[in-house]
Design an enzyme around this catalytic site. Structure first.
Site, PDB file in Angstrom:
ATOM      1  N   LEU A  34      61.553  50.336  61.206  1.00 33.34           N
ATOM      2  CA  LEU A  34      61.004  50.436  62.562  1.00 33.34           C
ATOM      3  C   LEU A  34      61.548  51.664  63.305  1.00 33.34           C
ATOM      4  O   LEU A  34      61.065  52.003  64.384  1.00 33.34           O
ATOM      5  CB  LEU A  34      61.292  49.153  63.352  1.00 33.34           C
ATOM      6  CG  LEU A  34      60.488  47.929  62.874  1.00 33.34           C
ATOM      7  CD1 LEU A  34      60.994  46.649  63.532  1.00 33.34           C
ATOM      8  CD2 LEU A  34      58.999  48.108  63.148  1.00 33.34           C
ATOM      9  N   ASP A  36      57.801  48.143  52.604  1.00 39.30           N
ATOM     10  CA  ASP A  36      58.597  49.371  52.726  1.00 39.30           C
ATOM     11  C   ASP A  36      57.880  50.354  53.664  1.00 39.30           C
ATOM     12  O   ASP A  36      57.835  51.563  53.392  1.00 39.30           O
ATOM     13  CB  ASP A  36      58.898  50.010  51.366  1.00 39.30           C
ATOM     14  CG  ASP A  36      60.027  51.031  51.468  1.00 39.30           C
ATOM     15  OD1 ASP A  36      60.578  51.219  52.572  1.00 39.30           O
ATOM     16  OD2 ASP A  36      60.372  51.658  50.436  1.00 39.30           O
ATOM     17  N   HIS A  50      57.041  58.522  58.971  1.00 37.60           N
ATOM     18  CA  HIS A  50      57.683  59.834  59.124  1.00 37.60           C
ATOM     19  C   HIS A  50      56.747  60.732  59.919  1.00 37.60           C
ATOM     20  O   HIS A  50      55.527  60.683  59.720  1.00 37.60           O
ATOM     21  CB  HIS A  50      57.942  60.485  57.758  1.00 37.60           C
ATOM     22  CG  HIS A  50      59.027  59.805  56.978  1.00 37.60           C
ATOM     23  ND1 HIS A  50      60.355  59.862  57.334  1.00 37.60           N
ATOM     24  CD2 HIS A  50      58.972  59.052  55.859  1.00 37.60           C
ATOM     25  CE1 HIS A  50      61.081  59.164  56.449  1.00 37.60           C
ATOM     26  NE2 HIS A  50      60.259  58.653  55.553  1.00 37.60           N
TER      27      HIS A  50
END
Ligand code: DOR
Length: 427
Positions: free
Chosen positions: A62, A304, A308
């Site tokens: 997160l 997962d 980014h």
């Protein structure tokens, strides 16, 4: 306000049943063939859909605190709710790392503030995830933390891991290992295979994962501790876990949607969207992971989800950070790649992960009168195309843009509140 779900097939302990659902004060209060809604009830049309326990993600990054430009607890929670999740285990590789009570409190409070899913912070195994000294496991466990990991890296030192396992056994907590012997992956950008040789890029051998899986199975035997293996990616890992489970060891494992569906060949594009840790592997590995999921060797699908920012993912392949989004596409990718019925799906996306995370008193419960209303309503056959402009995540690093997937979340109900309606976030 009460919520009434109509026209649905509900996955109950007796199997799939055509039932309507009434929810009040956070709980399911009625399940029956036909519920007459009151004027003030909020209606959710679920014709053609299944009502399942809300999904539980064992593996969400997160990014808050520390990297709020790529995700916040609120944006990640919204992405989770849209993906049918009612609980997310927050990975500890934040800045600062989740190795102390104030950070755990902060993550929980931000999760509550967003109010879209339950945010369940994991704790670090070692201080700062640095791998040299144990984090205050007992203090954190007393503070309600049930799952611990250094995810992003594995605990390299076997003596330290043994000690962590001895503590975890006595504290009744679960350790979750990121299996990677880092000495074997220095500089690696993709799976070690003929493709990495052809491209002339450093490869990441399957052995780097399997050595740690093997080591931790042996440590579990020695200590009697529970261990959960994060994001397994190789056929060899599946074999090791299958054998260990046959011996009756308290081991659990997860696989990501991307490791079930994408191969190493995609790295031929040099597109860092496909760079992930552990790396995408071969078609044979994918086959083994799918079989492992179907035969119960692998207990859970975990995303997962690793947001980014674009400027980082646009760096050259060797410098770009590993990771891809997962929360909003997980259901579609899983149903598009692995043949599953509603019960199979509920087991791997909700019931088993809730048990592993230690939250099965309120999540991962098949709908029953009197139980907390943490539910998702999914159309298992609906096809849809991933549109980046519709994602709630703050980041856009998903390899599934433009792909048509089967399986869509229509509504999500969290603690009795409708947080997603007709595929739209309500907050
Ligand atoms: O691909 C990954 N990204 N794997 C991890 O283990 C960490 C994660 C991240 O934090 O970006």
């Amino acid at each position: 306000m009460n919520v009434v779900i109509t026209g649905s097939t509900v996955l109950t302990q007796q199997g799939e049943q055509r039932l309507d659902v009434r929810i009040s004060n956070g709980k399911i209060i009625e399940l029956s063939e036909s519920i007459k809604p009151e004027v003030e009830d909020q209606l959710l049309d679920a014709a053609g859909c299944h009502v399942l326990p809300g999904f539980v993600d064992l593996h969400t990054h997160l990014r808050e605190p520390g990297k709020e430009d790529s995700e916040t607890i609120e944006t990640g929670s919204r992405a989770g709710a849209l993906g049918g999740y009612t609980a997310l285990v927050a990975m500890p590789n934040t800045t600062p790392a989740q190795d102390s009570i104030p950070i755990i409190d902060f993550v929980r409070a931000q999760g509550k503030r967003a109010g879209l899913v339950e945010v369940v912070p994991s704790g670090c195994i070692t201080i700062g995830r640095a791998g040299s000294a144990l984090a205050p496991l007992a203090d954190l466990a007393r503070h309600g933390v049930q799952i611990f990991t250094d995810d992003g890296s594995g605990v390299q030192d076997p003596a330290l891991m043994r000690r962590a396992m001895e503590y975890s056994r006595d504290l009744g907590i679960t350790l979750a290992q990121h299996c990677e012997v880092s000495a074997l992956t220095a500089g690696a950008v993709m799976n070690e295979c003929s493709c990495s040789s052809e491209l002339g890029v450093p490869g990441w051998p399957a052995l780097a994962e399997e050595l740690m899986v093997h080591r931790d199975i042996e440590l579990a035997k020695l200590t009697g501790a529970k261990i959960h293996f994060l994001h397994l990616s190789t056929a060899g890992s599946v074999r090791l876990v299958r054998e260990a489970k046959r011996e009756g060891l308290p081991i659990t494992a997860e696989v990501t949607p991307h490791h079930l569906s994408l191969t190493e060949e995609l790295l031929r594009t040099f597109d860092s969207t496909f760079k992930v840790n552990p790396p995408l592997r071969s078609a044979e590995d994918i086959e083994a992971l799918r079989s492992g999921l179907l035969d119960g060797t692998i207990d859970a699908v975990a995303t997962d989800h690793a947001p980014h920012v674009r400027r980082d993912k646009e760096l050259p392949l060797d410098q770009a950070p590993p990771g891809m989004l997962g929360l909003e596409t997980a259901l579609g990718v899983v149903l598009s790649t692995v043949p599953m019925n509603a019960m199979d799906l509920a087991k791997v996306m909700s019931i088993n992960p809730a048990r592993i995370a230690g939250i099965s008193d309120r999540h991962g419960i098949l709908p029953q009168v009197g139980q907390p209303a943490n539910l998702c309503v999914v159309d298992m056959r609906a096809e849809w195309t991933v549109d980046p402009s519709k994602l709630a995540s703050k980041s856009r690093n998903t390899p599934f843009v433009g792909r048509t997937l089967r399986g869509k979340v229509r509504h999500t109900v969290f603690e009795g509140d409708v947080v997603v309606k007709n595929g739209e976030a309500q907050r």
